[in-house]
Motif scaffolding. Structure first.
Motif, short mmCIF file in Angstrom:
data_model
loop_
_atom_site.label_atom_id
_atom_site.label_comp_id
_atom_site.label_asym_id
_atom_site.label_seq_id
_atom_site.Cartn_x
_atom_site.Cartn_y
_atom_site.Cartn_z
N PHE A 175 0.82 -1.22 0.00
CA PHE A 175 0.00 0.00 0.00
C PHE A 175 0.85 1.26 0.00
O PHE A 175 0.59 2.19 -0.79
CB PHE A 175 -0.94 0.00 1.21
N VAL A 176 1.86 1.33 0.87
CA VAL A 176 2.63 2.57 1.01
C VAL A 176 3.34 2.97 -0.29
O VAL A 176 3.21 4.12 -0.74
CB VAL A 176 3.65 2.44 2.18
N PRO A 177 4.09 2.07 -0.95
CA PRO A 177 4.75 2.48 -2.21
C PRO A 177 3.75 2.89 -3.29
O PRO A 177 3.98 3.88 -4.02
CB PRO A 177 5.53 1.24 -2.63
N LEU A 178 2.64 2.15 -3.42
CA LEU A 178 1.66 2.48 -4.45
C LEU A 178 0.95 3.80 -4.15
O LEU A 178 0.65 4.57 -5.06
CB LEU A 178 0.63 1.35 -4.59
N PHE A 179 0.72 4.06 -2.86
CA PHE A 179 0.08 5.33 -2.48
C PHE A 179 1.00 6.50 -2.80
O PHE A 179 0.56 7.52 -3.34
CB PHE A 179 -0.26 5.32 -0.99
N VAL A 184 2.47 11.13 -6.19
CA VAL A 184 3.53 11.89 -6.85
C VAL A 184 3.26 12.04 -8.34
O VAL A 184 3.47 13.12 -8.92
CB VAL A 184 4.91 11.22 -6.62
N THR A 185 2.81 10.97 -8.99
CA THR A 185 2.60 11.00 -10.44
C THR A 185 1.13 11.21 -10.76
O THR A 185 0.25 10.58 -10.16
CB THR A 185 3.08 9.68 -11.08
N ALA A 186 0.89 12.07 -11.73
CA ALA A 186 -0.50 12.37 -12.12
C ALA A 186 -1.16 11.18 -12.80
O ALA A 186 -2.38 11.04 -12.78
CB ALA A 186 -0.52 13.59 -13.05
N GLU A 187 -0.35 10.33 -13.44
CA GLU A 187 -0.91 9.21 -14.17
C GLU A 187 -0.68 7.88 -13.44
O GLU A 187 -0.59 6.82 -14.04
CB GLU A 187 -0.28 9.13 -15.58
N GLY A 188 -0.58 7.98 -12.12
CA GLY A 188 -0.35 6.77 -11.34
C GLY A 188 -1.61 5.93 -11.22
O GLY A 188 -2.64 6.20 -11.82
#
Length: 255
Positions: A175-179, A184-188
Motif C-alpha cells: 500500500f505505502v509504495p503504491l500510495f 507523486v505521479t499524475a498518471e499513477g
C-alpha cells in the motif's frame, strides 16, 4: 498392446476405472457448484452497477420484469437453451452472466487439480476470486471500487490467518509504495486500486501480494500499450488484471 491388456489383473483394471470415474464425477460436481457461484457473482455485479439490491427480490427480466422460472436459472444450460434471450419478451440476456458461469465452472476444478485439497484454503481462494470477479465487472462498467469491499476482504482473513504481523506487513508493503506513486505521479494507479492492493496484501501476506502485483502488471502492459498507442486512450481498468493475477497465483503458487 491387446495381449498386454489381457494380462492386466481385472480387479486392478476395475479399481483404476472406478477411481477415474469417481474423480471425474467429483470434478463435475465442483464445476456445477462453480457455475452456480459464478451466476450469483454475475448478478451481484450487474445489480451493483444498476444500483439495485442483489440480496432481495427474485430474478427477473430487466425489460419486461417477468419473474424467471426455475428452468431459466440453470447455469450455462438456460442461456444456451434460451439462445441468449428472455423467454417472454425476447430481450437479449447480458452475455456477462454466461461468461461468469463459464469462468467459475472451469476455474473451480482447476483449483482442485493443482493439488489444493484443503477445504478451508479452497473455500478461501474460491470466495476471494468470486469477490474480485464482481469488482472487476464493476471496474469495467463504472470504474469504481466500492469501499465496502475492504470490510468483506477483512472477513476472509479468518480463513487464511497467518499471524497479525504477517498481515500488517503484507498490507503496508504494497500500500505505502503504491500510495506514494499515485500521489507523486499524475498518471499513477487509481486510489481504488491502491486501496484494493492494500487490503489484498493484508489478507494474503507480502509474498503473495508481490507475486499477484507482478502478474497483474505483466498482463496489463500489452493492453495498456495498445490502448495508448492505437486507441489514444490513457489508463485501463486495473481490477480485472488484479483478478487475473490472483487466479494465476492460486493456480501456480497458492498451495
Amino acid at each position: 498392446m491387446i495381449a498386454f491388456l489381457f494380462k492386466i489383473n481385472p480387479l486392478f483394471l476395475r479399481t483404476v476405472i472406478m477411481k477415474g470415474c469417481d474423480q471425474m464425477l467429483f470434478l463435475m460436481i465442483l464445476s456445477l457448484y462453480g457455475s452456480i457461484v459464478g451466476s450469483f457473482a454475475g448478478v451481484c455485479g450487474m445489480r451493483i452497477v444498476q444500483k439495485q439490491s442483489f440480496y432481495t427480490g427474485r430474478s427477473h427480466c430487466d425489460k419486461c420484469q417477468s419473474v424467471l422460472k426455475w428452468y431459466e436459472l440453470i447455469p450455462l444450460f438456460s442461456f444456451l437453451y434460451l439462445k441468449g434471450r428472455c423467454r417472454t419478451c425476447q430481450q437479449v440476456i447480458p452475455k456477462e452472466i454466461f461468461v461468469f458461469e463459464l469462468f467459475f465452472a472451469s476455474f473451480t476444478p482447476f483449483l482442485w487439480l493443482t493439488g489444493n485439497h484443503h477445504w478451508r484454503l479452497l473455500l478461501f481462494q474460491f470466495l476471494l476470486i468470486g469477490l474480485l470477479a464482481v469488482l472487476a465487472y464493476i471496474d469495467i462498467k463504472i470504474q469504481l471500487v466500492p469501499n465496502q469491499v475492504h470490510l468483506w476482504l477483512m472477513c476472509l482473513v479468518l480463513l487464511n490467518y497467518q499471524g497479525i504481523q504477517t498481515h500488517i506487513k503484507g498490507g503496508l508493503l504494497i500500500f505505502v509504495p503504491l500510495f506514494i506513486l499515485s500521489w507523486v505521479t499524475a498518471e499513477g494507479m487509481g486510489g481504488g486500486d491502491v486501496k484494493l492492493f492494500g487490503s489484498l496484501g493484508f489478507v494474503l501476506g507480502w509474498k503473495a501480494i508481490l507475486l499477484i502485483f507482478s502478474y497483474a502488471v505483466f498482463c496489463s502492459l500489452p493492453i495498456a500499450m495498445y490502448m495508448k498507442f492505437y486507441k489514444g486512450r490513457d489508463g485501463v481498468p486495473f481490477v480485472p488484471f488484479i483478478t487475473i493475477g490472483s487466479c494465476l497465483f492460486f493456480l501456480f503458487n497458492g498451495r
